[in-house]
Design a protein around this motif. Sequence first.
Motif, PDB file in Angstrom:
ATOM      1  N   UNK B  33       0.845  -1.206   0.000  1.00 52.14           N
ATOM      2  CA  UNK B  33       0.000   0.000   0.000  1.00 52.14           C
ATOM      3  C   UNK B  33       0.873   1.247   0.000  1.00 52.14           C
ATOM      4  N   UNK B  34       1.945   1.197   0.813  1.00 53.00           N
ATOM      5  CA  UNK B  34       2.849   2.355   0.833  1.00 53.00           C
ATOM      6  C   UNK B  34       3.488   2.558  -0.537  1.00 53.00           C
ATOM      7  N   UNK B  36       2.426   1.962  -3.470  1.00 58.19           N
ATOM      8  CA  UNK B  36       1.599   2.532  -4.549  1.00 58.19           C
ATOM      9  C   UNK B  36       1.005   3.898  -4.157  1.00 58.19           C
ATOM     10  N   UNK B  37       1.660   4.525  -3.166  1.00 61.77           N
ATOM     11  CA  UNK B  37       1.193   5.832  -2.714  1.00 61.77           C
ATOM     12  C   UNK B  37       2.109   6.893  -3.317  1.00 61.77           C
ATOM     13  N   UNK B  38       1.541   7.847  -3.986  1.00 64.11           N
ATOM     14  CA  UNK B  38       2.372   8.926  -4.535  1.00 64.11           C
ATOM     15  C   UNK B  38       2.231  10.158  -3.663  1.00 64.11           C
ATOM     16  N   UNK B  39       3.382  10.769  -3.363  1.00 63.67           N
ATOM     17  CA  UNK B  39       3.312  11.995  -2.589  1.00 63.67           C
ATOM     18  C   UNK B  39       3.189  13.163  -3.579  1.00 63.67           C
ATOM     19  N   UNK B  40       2.005  13.820  -3.596  1.00 61.22           N
ATOM     20  CA  UNK B  40       1.833  14.923  -4.534  1.00 61.22           C
ATOM     21  C   UNK B  40       2.130  16.265  -3.882  1.00 61.22           C
ATOM     22  N   UNK B  41       1.845  16.352  -2.590  1.00 65.39           N
ATOM     23  CA  UNK B  41       2.203  17.555  -1.842  1.00 65.39           C
ATOM     24  C   UNK B  41       2.435  17.105  -0.411  1.00 65.39           C
ATOM     25  N   UNK B 253       9.211   5.105  -2.053  1.00 67.72           N
ATOM     26  CA  UNK B 253      10.145   4.550  -3.031  1.00 67.72           C
ATOM     27  C   UNK B 253      10.844   3.310  -2.461  1.00 67.72           C
ATOM     28  N   UNK B 254      11.205   3.388  -1.175  1.00 65.46           N
ATOM     29  CA  UNK B 254      11.854   2.238  -0.527  1.00 65.46           C
ATOM     30  C   UNK B 254      10.976   0.998  -0.583  1.00 65.46           C
ATOM     31  N   UNK B 255       9.690   1.186  -0.310  1.00 62.48           N
ATOM     32  CA  UNK B 255       8.753   0.052  -0.337  1.00 62.48           C
ATOM     33  C   UNK B 255       8.650  -0.511  -1.740  1.00 62.48           C
TER      34      UNK B 255
END
Lengths: 366, 285
Positions: B33-34, B36-41, B253-255
């Motif tokens: 889950x982590x 496939x999470x994108x940090x957009x802000x 990214x690590x995940x």
Amino acid sequence: MTPDLECVKLTKTFDTIKAVDDVSFQVPAGSFFSILGPSGCGKTTIMRMVAGFLDPTSGDIQIKGKSVLDIAPNKRPVNMVFQHLALFPMMNIGDNIGYGLRRAGASKAEIATKVGEVLERIGLPGIAERKVDQLSGGQKQRIAIARCMVLEPDVLLLDEPLGALDLKLREHMKIELKSLQSAFDTTFVYITHDQSEALVMSDQVAVMNEGRFEQLGTARELYYDPKTPFVAGFVGDSNRWSGTVDASSGNEVRIKTVSGVSLTGSAQGRPLAKGDRAQVFVRPEAIRVALKADGISAFENRIVGTVSSLLFNGANSRVLVRDDASGGEIDVALPQSGEFASLTKGAPLHIGWNAGQATCFAGGTE
Amino acid sequence: MRAEARLGFILLLTPLLLWLTLLIIIPHIDMFLISIRERVAVRTYETGFANYLTFFTEPLYLVTFMRTALMSVLATVMTLIIAFPVSYYIAKIAKGRLQSALFLLCLVPFWVSELVRTFGWMILLRETGIFSNLLQFVGIVDGPVEMLYNDTAMMVGLIYTSMLFMVVPLVTTLESLDDSVIEAGYDLGGNAITVTREIVIPHATPGIVSGCIVVFMLSLGNYLTPTMLGGKESLWFTELIYSQFIVRFNWELGAAFGFLLLGLSSFIVWIALRLTGQTLEKTMG
């Protein structure tokens, strides 16, 4: 004619133990030769030396007249059927049999024909694609022999190959081995501790004990004319008495046993003088049984006893007779002619045997 | 009786299930889950595969990934080449006390931690180390030699660390090979090479494959040895994962890297099993 296999004064010493002690023998071409002995007598050591897995301490091994001592096991013209057969479980039957041919550099087509031929000869055609564990014990046995025979060795060594089989199959394989041997017309050297295997199949049997050959001869000679007490006791069953020589005249000796019975036996040329310690061997099947005393009056040795137990085993039935005079037990074969069908424990019985059936040897400890 | 047996079964199964769910399944789901999470802000996330995309667009990541895989395969093959004769000697040639003594010798280094063992190599290989001094003393070299911080030193460390895990399965399978089968191989005309090729290796294949899988996994996932013995050039993929998690605080990214490594190792093991015609049940059972 040069013998296929000849061992000359073969000796093998492990540390201080002489496993094989000055053994010499010849195996004529095309014969079935057995070495019979109890486990630990050195027979496997002889076989491993002939195969090349062990080097003799001294002596020579010759195959077809040539010494093979300097030849590695993979180059010797002998092959071996191992105790547990040692088929290659990672290969199918065809590859197992073809293994030796591949090592010899035969072409693929040649291997295929030879494997087909040998499978035909052992009566298992068309099983080349099968796996080793899909075969029965008897089939594996035949494959193990075929795997060696396809290489056309001068001598085939067999190291108790029937040991792992059940009794019925073992009886069957004895006959089959003998017929395979004549079919392939190859010299077989067979080692076993099972006397019936050796006696049934062999042209010549060597009885081995403690690293030495006790006697070498045909099965018949070993059975009827044992030369040493060991052979008399080891080949076939025997009743044994020990005692001292009371009187001797020519071939006939009179022996007073430890338990006080007086027996007449045959010395068969062995020097036995009055006062010597001696032992007497009598086979259970050489003893005549009678319900009345006059039934055995013709025999030199007569004993009156009582039945102490009946061991019924079909044709091999035995009766243990307790000697009324000395209290010793005698093992007697019981004829299955119906005459003794009503015999019960505790019944009186007369037994007797000829002096010629009682083999006497000097010595004996008890 | 039946109810009791059932209860016993459940009680026995519970620790296994707890272990599987708590330590394997849940962390992996969470990791995925982590990844496939994108940090957009700041503190706003969207679902997407951008982290995986980053991996494929950045040559350093890709090169390190492939390098790690190739070096691990190489380490596995070299471990096998060294361990096979050793195992054969222990299983088939050494007898009695010598056999147990040799086996124990393989085991003894593993009584200390991997860290200590790696330091041992550093003492041997560094500029002021034993080998360097010895070479100078003998007169082969004039000045001190640095043998640390390169691919070779790292490879030596990886092989040394993996040795036992190759020797144990090999000794076990080789011991199960009946001596008379080997003798039959010679008796029927084989020599050392053909007997090894046609009899010993086919028999030992399950052991070879299981040893290789374990050694490959251990090398691929090793962090300590590449970090301590390898140089700047010998970057290992686990070092990248570490830096994403700990240095950069980029867990996403690590995940993703972690999952790619899992995928890679599973893929290579699958290929190896297919190539050798083995199944996982056969080699691990």
